[in-house]
Every structure is written in C-alpha cells, then in structure tokens.
Scaffold this active site. Sequence first.
Site, short mmCIF file in Angstrom:
data_model
loop_
_atom_site.label_atom_id
_atom_site.label_comp_id
_atom_site.label_asym_id
_atom_site.label_seq_id
_atom_site.Cartn_x
_atom_site.Cartn_y
_atom_site.Cartn_z
N TYR A 180 0.84 -1.20 0.00
CA TYR A 180 0.00 0.00 0.00
C TYR A 180 0.88 1.25 0.00
O TYR A 180 2.08 1.18 0.28
CB TYR A 180 -0.91 0.02 1.22
CG TYR A 180 -1.93 -1.10 1.26
CD1 TYR A 180 -2.38 -1.73 0.11
CD2 TYR A 180 -2.46 -1.52 2.49
CE1 TYR A 180 -3.33 -2.75 0.17
CE2 TYR A 180 -3.40 -2.53 2.56
CZ TYR A 180 -3.83 -3.15 1.40
OH TYR A 180 -4.76 -4.15 1.47
N SER A 181 0.26 2.40 -0.27
CA SER A 181 1.07 3.62 -0.32
C SER A 181 1.74 3.91 1.01
O SER A 181 2.84 4.46 1.04
CB SER A 181 0.22 4.81 -0.77
OG SER A 181 -0.90 5.00 0.07
N GLU A 182 1.08 3.55 2.13
CA GLU A 182 1.73 3.65 3.44
C GLU A 182 1.24 2.57 4.39
O GLU A 182 0.10 2.10 4.27
CB GLU A 182 1.49 5.01 4.10
CG GLU A 182 2.50 6.08 3.76
CD GLU A 182 2.04 6.95 2.62
OE1 GLU A 182 2.85 7.74 2.11
OE2 GLU A 182 0.87 6.82 2.22
N THR A 183 2.13 2.23 5.31
CA THR A 183 1.79 1.38 6.45
C THR A 183 2.23 2.11 7.71
O THR A 183 3.32 2.69 7.75
CB THR A 183 2.49 0.02 6.36
OG1 THR A 183 1.99 -0.68 5.20
CG2 THR A 183 2.23 -0.83 7.60
#
Length: 297
Positions: free
Chosen positions: A59-62
Amino acid sequence: MTIDADGASPVERPEAAVETLRYSAFTRDPAGGNPAGIVLDAAGLDAAAMLAVAAQVGYSETAFVTDRDDAARRFRVRYFSPLAEVAFCGHATVALAVALAERLGPGEIVLDTPAGEIPVATEKGEDGAVLATLTSVPTRSRPASGAELDATLAALGWAVGDLDPALPPHVAFAGNDHLILAAASRARLADLDYDFDGLAEVMRRHGWTTVHLVWRESAERFHARDPFPVGGVVEDPATGAAAAAFGGYLRALGLVTAPARITIRQGEAMGRPSDLLIEVAPELERTRVTGRAVPIG
C-alpha cells in the site's frame, strides 16, 4: 530475532512474523478509499524491517506503532511507503485511529509522529462506524518557484495555460511538503498521464511527498489527484496529509473565510472514490481532517 522453520528471518518474510491489519480510509466501502497497513505492535522492529513489511504489504503507506500507552491513549508512530519512510501520512493516521478506537473505545488519542504531535478525536457515528478527526501540525505555504513549476509541468505534460490563475502554485506543508497545482478544468485533471521517473526525480530534488492536483468545483468542494512516484505508487486515492496542507494553503492565500468546511473528492479515476473533509479554523494555524475507515477483508 527468531527464525522461521524454513530459515527465513522476519525481515526476509516480514508478514510471516508481523501481524498487519488492513484498513481503507476516507470511505465506507472497503473497495473505495485509500488502503493502509497497520502494525499495532512494532516495538521490536527496526527501520529496515518496517520498510520490508511496508514493501510486502504494497500500500502507499503502512503505520507502525513503535511504543504505546493504552491508559494514556498515547502512541508513537512511524510511517513507511514501499520505498521509504515518510514523516506523516494522513490516511494511515485515520485508519490507525479507527483501528485503535475499535479496540480501546472511542475518544481522544495522541500520536507522536516524526512530524510532531497529532491529536485525533474518534467518535461513533449514528451508523455505529467510527469517525476520526486529526489535527495537523502547524501549516505553512509559499509560492512555487519558476524552476519548480517548469520542471513539474514538463513531467506532467501540462502547460501553464492548463492552470487555474485564481489558485496559484504553492508548496504547502502540514507535516511534509506537497506541491499544489490547480487545474483550470475538470477535463485537465481527469487526463493524467505523466512521466513517472521524471516526476519522481523532481519531487526527490525538492523534497515533496506528493503533487496535489486539484480542481475547484465550488468554494466548498474540490476534486483532487495525487501522483506519488517517490513512494513507488503512481497515484494515491486519498491523501490526508496533502488535504491538511491544502487547508493551510487556502488559509494563507485568503481563499476561504474561516471557519470553513471543505470537501475533497479523490480517487474516482482509480475506481476507489474517497471523501475527505477539511476544516480551517480561525484560531488555529492547523487543519482538521475528518474521515472514516473500514477493515479490508
């Protein structure tokens, strides 16, 4: 460090060793919004391990909770894209806050992030779902330089005439920097086909997290798209950090009369529609960003 039975370490096989939740933020539908990974217990992970987990999640961020005090409702958090650590991420903050509220009950929480302290208010809506409102760090905004603008437009394949002159290009900050460009038409915003490597190089050079492309439908409603090549992602379907910076931009340029509530629609072109609500208050040099989040799968 423990070793799996097949000899792979947690860094080599991060998800085999780390429990990772998946939520989608700024939506009521798991098929919409912006997905975020959440690790509620990352106390034993170093930066390399967190980056490995984020890369495998994809994902774009975690968001990684590296220290927590449940009684005080205070949590230390770090954010990683598949390629690098970022100082602050709005959609992962909303997702994390909802996940915590579902486990600890709604109320105020405080996140200590690399960008600074982020208070988040969580409450249950009439439908029983949790709503989260983060308050950004102090915002600031400055005009983009000619060199910054020229390089970005070249990478996007846009011309100066494609921009809305009433919304000048700025670099805005609410935890990290975002270049804000306003399209003169919805058609211009819809036609996004950019040079991935070229824009990534421009963004790395100037330290921008995303390029926040907006089109103004009305004084209270905007549409947005956020290229994120520096994070290894072509486009972000909902960008809370950029929305917070955009609120500061609107305040700095006097484009809204505070207090103001503005909706941002994002992610439609990706098939992941997202709704972000920002509030610009006269007593704060900060932006409030509100949204929901739902578990995926």
